[in-house]
Design a protein around this motif. Structure first.
Motif, PDB file in Angstrom:
ATOM      1  N   SER A 110       0.854  -1.255   0.060  1.00  0.00           N
ATOM      2  CA  SER A 110       0.104  -0.056  -0.065  1.00  0.00           C
ATOM      3  C   SER A 110       0.915   1.055  -0.025  1.00  0.00           C
ATOM      4  O   SER A 110       1.471   1.608  -0.961  1.00  0.00           O
ATOM      5  N   HIS A 111       1.319   1.471   1.133  1.00  0.00           N
ATOM      6  CA  HIS A 111       2.272   3.053   1.329  1.00  0.00           C
ATOM      7  C   HIS A 111       3.614   2.680   1.036  1.00  0.00           C
ATOM      8  O   HIS A 111       4.059   1.616   1.524  1.00  0.00           O
ATOM      9  N   GLN A 117       6.883   0.941  -6.492  1.00  0.00           N
ATOM     10  CA  GLN A 117       7.921   0.356  -5.766  1.00  0.00           C
ATOM     11  C   GLN A 117       7.538  -1.078  -5.011  1.00  0.00           C
ATOM     12  O   GLN A 117       8.427  -1.628  -4.834  1.00  0.00           O
ATOM     13  N   ALA A 118       6.294  -1.375  -5.183  1.00  0.00           N
ATOM     14  CA  ALA A 118       6.080  -2.727  -5.043  1.00  0.00           C
ATOM     15  C   ALA A 118       6.547  -3.710  -5.981  1.00  0.00           C
ATOM     16  O   ALA A 118       7.134  -4.845  -5.698  1.00  0.00           O
ATOM     17  N   GLN A 126      10.345  -1.884   4.027  1.00  0.00           N
ATOM     18  CA  GLN A 126       9.213  -0.851   4.112  1.00  0.00           C
ATOM     19  C   GLN A 126       8.216  -1.803   4.962  1.00  0.00           C
ATOM     20  O   GLN A 126       7.755  -2.835   4.841  1.00  0.00           O
ATOM     21  N   PRO A 127       7.169  -0.779   5.924  1.00  0.00           N
ATOM     22  CA  PRO A 127       6.507  -1.268   6.811  1.00  0.00           C
ATOM     23  C   PRO A 127       5.132  -1.529   5.923  1.00  0.00           C
ATOM     24  O   PRO A 127       4.291  -2.566   6.493  1.00  0.00           O
ATOM     25  N   TYR A 128       4.772  -1.121   4.737  1.00  0.00           N
ATOM     26  CA  TYR A 128       3.576  -1.520   4.212  1.00  0.00           C
ATOM     27  C   TYR A 128       4.011  -1.752   2.631  1.00  0.00           C
ATOM     28  O   TYR A 128       3.000  -1.901   1.592  1.00  0.00           O
ATOM     29  N   ILE A 129       5.050  -2.409   2.579  1.00  0.00           N
ATOM     30  CA  ILE A 129       5.216  -3.260   1.149  1.00  0.00           C
ATOM     31  C   ILE A 129       5.985  -4.538   1.950  1.00  0.00           C
ATOM     32  O   ILE A 129       7.187  -4.707   1.933  1.00  0.00           O
ATOM     33  N   GLY A 159      -4.759  -1.311   4.324  1.00  0.00           N
ATOM     34  CA  GLY A 159      -5.151  -0.038   4.119  1.00  0.00           C
ATOM     35  C   GLY A 159      -4.237   1.068   3.471  1.00  0.00           C
ATOM     36  O   GLY A 159      -3.131   0.569   3.000  1.00  0.00           O
ATOM     37  N   PHE A 160      -4.484   2.376   3.564  1.00  0.00           N
ATOM     38  CA  PHE A 160      -3.458   3.059   2.957  1.00  0.00           C
ATOM     39  C   PHE A 160      -3.379   3.421   1.511  1.00  0.00           C
ATOM     40  O   PHE A 160      -4.660   3.266   0.890  1.00  0.00           O
ATOM     41  N   THR A 161      -2.385   3.727   1.058  1.00  0.00           N
ATOM     42  CA  THR A 161      -2.258   4.386  -0.480  1.00  0.00           C
ATOM     43  C   THR A 161      -2.021   3.148  -1.315  1.00  0.00           C
ATOM     44  O   THR A 161      -1.999   1.803  -1.167  1.00  0.00           O
TER      45      THR A 161
END
Length: 423
Positions: free
Chosen positions: A241-242, A288-289, A252-255, A281-283
């Motif tokens: 997400s973000h 980047q992913a 990354q905490p969200y990838i 959730g998030f963006t």
């Protein structure tokens, strides 16, 4: 009705030894049986040998003279079956066997036989056990004329792969005339040839929602169910997400890599782990992913193997943050041999999916892009996606990978030379 095949050995202290095979016909073809000259006394009085009338005991054999008046024989019985096998399953369960028999010509008769097979026990899935059993070990057998080297083959040795049934065959070599056997000379039966590294890259942005993310997890499990994770496919999952620039891609905490490639070698463990993935959730930082998932592919020990196919399946429901980066990262991934599928749900941008996959065709005519109206439609693409992935494997439309030994039936004929052997 008898058909005899006889072979003369070298003289053993005044004895000339003949070894004969007889194919006996009754209502059906029964078994070959070894006999020795003089009065042709049967040496098949061993209970192991006579337990099955259809084991083709004596179909192949090799004689090694020992001390005066004695010889040792290696005798193949390629239709030998496991104990307690029903008559219905005998034909497809024939593992084959090789017996080591000591023949003493100074006594009448005096023969002892025991199994001398290589240790072929290995873990196999229930679905492939019947096919793997059809080995016919002992169909061919030979050895050296000057030392104690022997070679035995199982040319029908097979392996039930995800895409097809391979018949590579297998041969073993012994330097002590059947006391011990080496591993397979070529060892192709442990290799299905083609392998698959498959990564799911899942959009976990706020627009997806928890209910739909649960649908995504069920869909991933449905696709993974089609692939053999023990012998063929390594499957991993990344949720994104973000993106936070203060962290490296690997931190990354969200990838996040939720399941690493090859972490699970069975479907049930994979399914449980997938169900435990927590929605973020998030963006929607798709570029980047993709870069992070490319690093995961590169970490695979199979990444540079010619027979390994690398597939990334991206699922997203919206437009990407920093979409201008998609071209570069996607091109980089594809240049490393990664085939990218892009699945757009609801509010997706077709142009972004085309950029990611490196295609220009519209969704309706694009093998690498799937466009869905909603997450409830995910089940409709399980089979088409699986079939499309398979088409890219082991000589499929996208790769030129082939396995030259997959149907070799190595050992169908074998000749041993004292400098080498020829299969």
């Amino acid at each position: 009705m008898f058909h005899w095949i006889c072979r003369r050995t070298e003289s053993i202290s005044g004895f000339v030894l003949f070894v004969c095979c007889s194919l006996i016909y009754e209502k059906t073809c029964n078994a070959f049986s070894i006999e020795k000259s003089a009065n042709f006394s049967l040496i098949t009085n061993n209970s192991e040998i006579t337990s099955s009338s259809n084991n083709y005991f004596g179909y192949s054999f090799y004689v090694k003279p020992l001390l005066a008046g004695q010889a040792t024989l290696l005798i193949g019985s390629p239709k030998s079956i496991k104990t307690n096998t029903t008559a219905l399953n005998q034909e497809i369960s024939a593992r084959g066997d090789v017996k080591k028999c000591v023949l003493d010509l100074t006594k009448e008769p005096d023969v002892t036989c025991s199994s001398s097979s290589p240790n072929r026990e290995r873990e196999i899935s229930d679905d492939s056990s019947i096919l793997v059993e059809r080995d016919a070990l002992g169909l061919t057998l030979t050895g050296s004329a000057v030392n104690t080297t022997a070679v035995i083959c199982a040319p029908l040795r097979g392996l039930d792969c995800t895409l097809k049934h391979n018949s590579p065959g297998a041969c073993y070599i012994s330097s002590d005339f059947g006391q011990t056997w080496s591993t397979d000379l070529y060892g192709p039966e442990s290799d299905c040839g083609a392998t698959l590294d498959l990564m799911f890259l899942l959009d976990g942005s706020a627009s997806v929602g928890n209910t739909n993310f649960n649908r995504i997890k069920s869909w991933v499990n449905s696709v993974a169910l089609h692939f053999d994770m023990k012998n063929f496919a390594n499957i991993g999952v990344v949720q994104y997400s973000h993106y936070d620039a203060q962290y490296s891609l690997q931190n990354q905490p969200y990838i996040v890599t939720e399941i690493s490639l090859g972490q699970y070698d069975n479907y049930e463990d994979f399914r449980i782990a997938m169900n435990n993935v927590q929605y973020q959730g998030f963006t929607t930082f798709t570029a980047q992913a993709i870069s992070k998932t490319t690093l995961d592919f590169e970490a695979s020990p199979r990444f540079n193997e010619v027979m390994n196919t690398k597939v990334l399946v991206l699922l997203t429901d919206g437009r990407s943050s920093q979409a201008e980066l998609l071209q570069g990262v996607s091109t980089d991934a594809r240049s490393k041999g990664i085939i990218i599928y892009a699945i757009g749900v609801d509010n997706y941008a077709v142009s972004e999916l085309q950029t990611i996959t490196g295609t220009t065709a519209n969704v309706a005519n694009n093998d690498l892009i799937y466009g869905l109206n909603g997450f409830t439609d995910l089940s409709s693409i399980v089979d088409p996606l699986q079939q499309s992935i398979v088409s890219n494997i082991d000589g499929g439309v996208t790769t030129n990978n082939t396995n030259p030994l997959s149907q070799a039936e190595s050992g169908m004929s074998v000749t041993y030379l004292d400098v080498s052997f020829i299969l």
